[in-house]
Write an enzyme that holds these catalytic residues in place. Structure first.
Site, PDB file in Angstrom:
ATOM      1  N   GLY A 150       0.766  -1.340   0.135  1.00  0.00           N
ATOM      2  CA  GLY A 150      -0.092   0.062   0.065  1.00  0.00           C
ATOM      3  C   GLY A 150       0.946   1.319  -0.282  1.00  0.00           C
ATOM      4  O   GLY A 150       1.809   1.412   0.625  1.00  0.00           O
ATOM      5  N   CYS A 151       0.489   2.284  -0.669  1.00  0.00           N
ATOM      6  CA  CYS A 151       1.242   3.533  -0.741  1.00  0.00           C
ATOM      7  C   CYS A 151       1.663   4.315   0.463  1.00  0.00           C
ATOM      8  O   CYS A 151       2.747   4.490   1.021  1.00  0.00           O
ATOM      9  CB  CYS A 151       0.557   4.699  -1.723  1.00  0.00           C
ATOM     10  N   ASN A 152       0.470   4.082   1.508  1.00  0.00           N
ATOM     11  CA  ASN A 152       0.752   4.829   3.035  1.00  0.00           C
ATOM     12  C   ASN A 152       1.797   3.940   3.568  1.00  0.00           C
ATOM     13  O   ASN A 152       2.463   4.441   4.359  1.00  0.00           O
ATOM     14  CB  ASN A 152      -0.742   4.787   3.632  1.00  0.00           C
ATOM     15  N   VAL A 153       1.675   2.669   3.480  1.00  0.00           N
ATOM     16  CA  VAL A 153       2.241   1.748   4.129  1.00  0.00           C
ATOM     17  C   VAL A 153       3.972   1.781   3.749  1.00  0.00           C
ATOM     18  O   VAL A 153       4.694   1.851   4.495  1.00  0.00           O
ATOM     19  CB  VAL A 153       2.011   0.229   3.819  1.00  0.00           C
ATOM     20  N   THR A 154       4.044   1.964   2.474  1.00  0.00           N
ATOM     21  CA  THR A 154       5.573   2.357   2.008  1.00  0.00           C
ATOM     22  C   THR A 154       6.061   3.539   2.699  1.00  0.00           C
ATOM     23  O   THR A 154       7.142   3.225   3.119  1.00  0.00           O
ATOM     24  CB  THR A 154       5.474   2.535   0.298  1.00  0.00           C
TER      25      THR A 154
END
Length: 347
Positions: A150-154
């Site tokens: 996920g982009c936020n996770v990255t």
């Protein structure tokens, strides 16, 4: 060798960004693009900025259409990749840009996504520092399935993993507040994503541990027998794309500011796509637009006894399509950075 590529969900934002980046990749040739309700339309009708793909037509998203390609990218909404991927067999390298294969816990998947669990695939965040001390890229060589983070996770994982692995911060009471652009939600027509709703405003969502990215962050940052706790709050802001993540962690007793900077410096010293900025410098989202680059600023708040990191990245590039291509390069034995831009676009 030129690898044939198919993109499922090519009419969306993630699919469009895959197409843009792949147009400059010397070893990949996009031969098939698919969509659901947009099937039958010319690709450039949905992505008028992608002129090099003029003449391509979106086909229906089925396993039959996607089979026979060397690489298949699935840029589909969450919950739509699992069943389709199961029909594709092992002949193709399949890269899922959705959430369907990210989580290793079936219980976490069912709790946060409330749908059938399809198992976990090798995780496509090459720079992620693991508890063993190696990077996640070591687990990507030669695989034929990849789950893109996920982009936020990255943003949060790259921001905090070095401190946890070096033992300079505590695993409890991690915090992350992110300013995010609405493109991360896809092209779905929603009232809360209309320009008239978000221009001149900002609002938080997924508050209090309810956001679907929470279990993925915990999965990435936990060590053996040492689970983390994290308070994660994304805030929708009026920028089309990008993430600015302010992530914090408690210092371990006796740790100095020099120890902290050393942990992050060592973690990313040789990483072209994840860069620690000089002391006292912090990134802006605009520094990363169009690039497969995450920039991290770091400071120790002595009074609060916390590490503060500020991480900027383009959610559609390093947060999705760029990570997918970077991981695919590794899986196929190609140079990791092939076809991927380090430089952003400004102004």
């Amino acid at each position: 060798m030129v690898y044939s590529v198919a993109i499922a969900g090519a009419s969306g934002y993630a699919g469009g960004e895959l197409l843009r980046l792949l147009s400059a990749h010397p070893e990949f040739e996009v031969r098939t693009v698919t969509a659901n309700k947009n099937a039958g339309q010319p690709l450039v009708a949905l992505h008028p900025h992608l002129r090099s793909y003029a003449g391509m037509v979106l086909q229906e998203t089925t396993a039959e259409v996607l089979k026979g390609h060397d690489v298949v990218f699935l840029a589909l909404p969450h919950g739509h990749s699992g069943a389709l991927a199961a029909e594709l067999g092992d002949a193709s390298l399949v890269v899922d840009c959705g959430a369907d294969h990210r989580l290793t816990s079936a219980d976490a998947w069912e709790k946060f996504y409330k749908s059938e669990y399809h198992g976990s695939w090798p995780y496509g965040l090459p720079e992620l520092l693991l508890p063993s001390g190696v990077k996640q890229r070591e687990n990507l060589a030669g695989v034929n399935r990849i789950a893109v983070p996920g982009c936020n996770v990255t943003a949060v994982s790259l921001a905090l993993a070095p401190g946890l692995r070096a033992g300079v911060v505590q695993p409890i009471d991690l915090g992350a507040v992110l300013a995010v652009g609405p493109s991360g939600a896809g092209k779905t027509l929603r009232t809360d994503l209309l320009a008239s709703e978000i221009l001149g405003s900002a609002h938080a969502y997924g508050i209090g541990g309810t956001h679907r990215h929470v279990p993925e962050i915990i999965q990435n940052l936990s060590g053996p027998g040492e689970p983390v706790t994290v308070s994660f709050t994304p805030v929708l802001v009026p920028m089309a794309r990008g993430i600015l993540a302010t992530s914090t962690a408690r210092l371990q007793p006796g740790v100095s500011a020099a120890d902290v900077r050393s942990a992050w410096s060592l973690a990313y010293a040789d990483e072209p796509f994840v860069q620690l900025l000089p002391e006292g410098e912090f990134p802006s989202v605009s520094d990363t637009i169009g690039a497969n680059t995450a920039l991290i600023g770091l400071m120790v708040d002595e009074a609060a006894e916390r590490v503060v990191t500020v991480t900027a990245l383009d959610n559609l590039v390093k947060g999705t399509a760029g990570a997918a291509i970077q991981s695919t390069n590794i899986a196929l034995g190609l140079p990791e950075g092939l076809g991927l831009p380090v430089n952003g676009v400004a102004p």
